[in-house]
Motif scaffolding. Structure first.
Motif, PDB file in Angstrom:
ATOM      1  N   ARG A   1       1.187  22.370 -48.247  1.00 56.69           N
ATOM      2  CA  ARG A   1       2.156  23.198 -48.958  1.00 56.69           C
ATOM      3  C   ARG A   1       1.503  23.596 -50.278  1.00 56.69           C
ATOM      4  O   ARG A   1       0.762  22.813 -50.870  1.00 56.69           O
ATOM      5  N   SER A   2       1.772  24.807 -50.755  1.00 58.99           N
ATOM      6  CA  SER A   2       1.196  25.239 -52.024  1.00 58.99           C
ATOM      7  C   SER A   2       1.582  24.281 -53.138  1.00 58.99           C
ATOM      8  O   SER A   2       2.744  23.867 -53.245  1.00 58.99           O
ATOM      9  N   LEU A   3       0.632  23.935 -53.967  1.00 58.95           N
ATOM     10  CA  LEU A   3       0.908  23.072 -55.119  1.00 58.95           C
ATOM     11  C   LEU A   3       1.876  23.731 -56.095  1.00 58.95           C
ATOM     12  O   LEU A   3       2.514  23.047 -56.894  1.00 58.95           O
ATOM     13  N   ALA A   4       2.031  25.060 -56.025  1.00 62.87           N
ATOM     14  CA  ALA A   4       2.968  25.775 -56.892  1.00 62.87           C
ATOM     15  C   ALA A   4       4.403  25.687 -56.376  1.00 62.87           C
ATOM     16  O   ALA A   4       5.349  25.947 -57.124  1.00 62.87           O
ATOM     17  N   ASP A   5       4.584  25.307 -55.125  1.00 62.41           N
ATOM     18  CA  ASP A   5       5.902  25.203 -54.512  1.00 62.41           C
ATOM     19  C   ASP A   5       6.652  24.024 -55.142  1.00 62.41           C
ATOM     20  O   ASP A   5       6.138  22.910 -55.189  1.00 62.41           O
ATOM     21  N   PRO A   6       7.888  24.252 -55.615  1.00 58.75           N
ATOM     22  CA  PRO A   6       8.657  23.128 -56.192  1.00 58.75           C
ATOM     23  C   PRO A   6       8.853  21.971 -55.203  1.00 58.75           C
ATOM     24  O   PRO A   6       9.031  20.832 -55.616  1.00 58.75           O
TER      25      PRO A   6
ATOM     26  N   GLY B   1       2.942  17.592 -55.159  1.00 60.17           N
ATOM     27  CA  GLY B   1       2.217  17.607 -56.431  1.00 60.17           C
ATOM     28  C   GLY B   1       0.868  16.916 -56.348  1.00 60.17           C
ATOM     29  O   GLY B   1       0.115  16.903 -57.324  1.00 60.17           O
ATOM     30  N   THR B   2       0.567  16.331 -55.211  1.00 64.29           N
ATOM     31  CA  THR B   2      -0.717  15.670 -55.015  1.00 64.29           C
ATOM     32  C   THR B   2      -1.619  16.597 -54.210  1.00 64.29           C
ATOM     33  O   THR B   2      -1.294  16.920 -53.055  1.00 64.29           O
TER      34      THR B   2
END
Length: 183
Positions: free
Chosen positions: A17-22, A26-27
């Motif tokens: 999943r994109s790291l920018a996605d809430p 986050g890792t």
């Protein structure tokens, strides 16, 4: 070159999943190993008759590495130097060069993802380039002075301006002066 360590992904988390996605963990995802190639060429193009090293030379350096685990995936620089350009100044060197560093597509896509998830329109990192003009003057056998003029295009790879995040850091002129003393 090859490095056996573990390297964080520039765009995706451990679930892809994109790291920018809430909803991201986050890792960053990880990649085992990193590698790249490089090429260096340095060649005298013209030598002044009767001298060992006065004349026109050229240089070129290229490197590349995977975009998913490296912020910069392509780098190139090159230029020309002329040693002994002025009469009586055999050890002085005039140089003109250019450099280009491409920000990986994965890092640029992360910026696009950030804009999409945040509803913003900030800049997307892409590349940084520079043009450089310098002259190294051999003042004495043990002392050199080298003024330097650079024009930087997309400082920080077209990164957001901290004072106005919707705009990129503007292009810049840089003046420098280097002095070296050898003991």
């Amino acid at each position: 070159w090859y490095h056996t360590g573990t390297f964080p992904d520039q765009r995706f988390d451990t679930t892809r999943r994109s790291l920018a996605d809430p909803a991201s963990s986050g890792t960053p995802g990880s990649h085992h190993g990193n590698y790249g190639f490089y090429l260096i060429a340095d060649q005298m193009l013209w030598r002044r008759a009767g001298t060992a090293d006065e004349g026109l030379g050229a240089f070129l350096r290229l490197s590349g590495s995977p975009a998913d685990r490296n912020l910069v995936d392509l780098y190139a620089d090159g230029g020309l130097t002329f040693k002994g350009l002025l009469p009586g100044r055999a050890d002085d060197v005039l140089g003109l060069g250019a450099a280009f560093a491409r920000v990986s597509n994965a890092a640029g896509q992360f910026d696009s993802d950030t804009n999409a998830f945040n509803g913003t329109n900030g800049p997307r990192r892409s590349f940084e380039a520079a043009i450089d003009l310098t002259y190294r003057a051999q003042v004495t056998p043990w002392w050199t002075i080298q003024p330097d003029f650079q024009f930087i295009i997309h400082p920080g790879g077209n990164s957001a301006n901290p004072n106005n995040p919707s705009d990129a850091i503007p292009n810049a002129f840089v003046l420098g002066l280097r002095s070296a003393i050898k003991f």
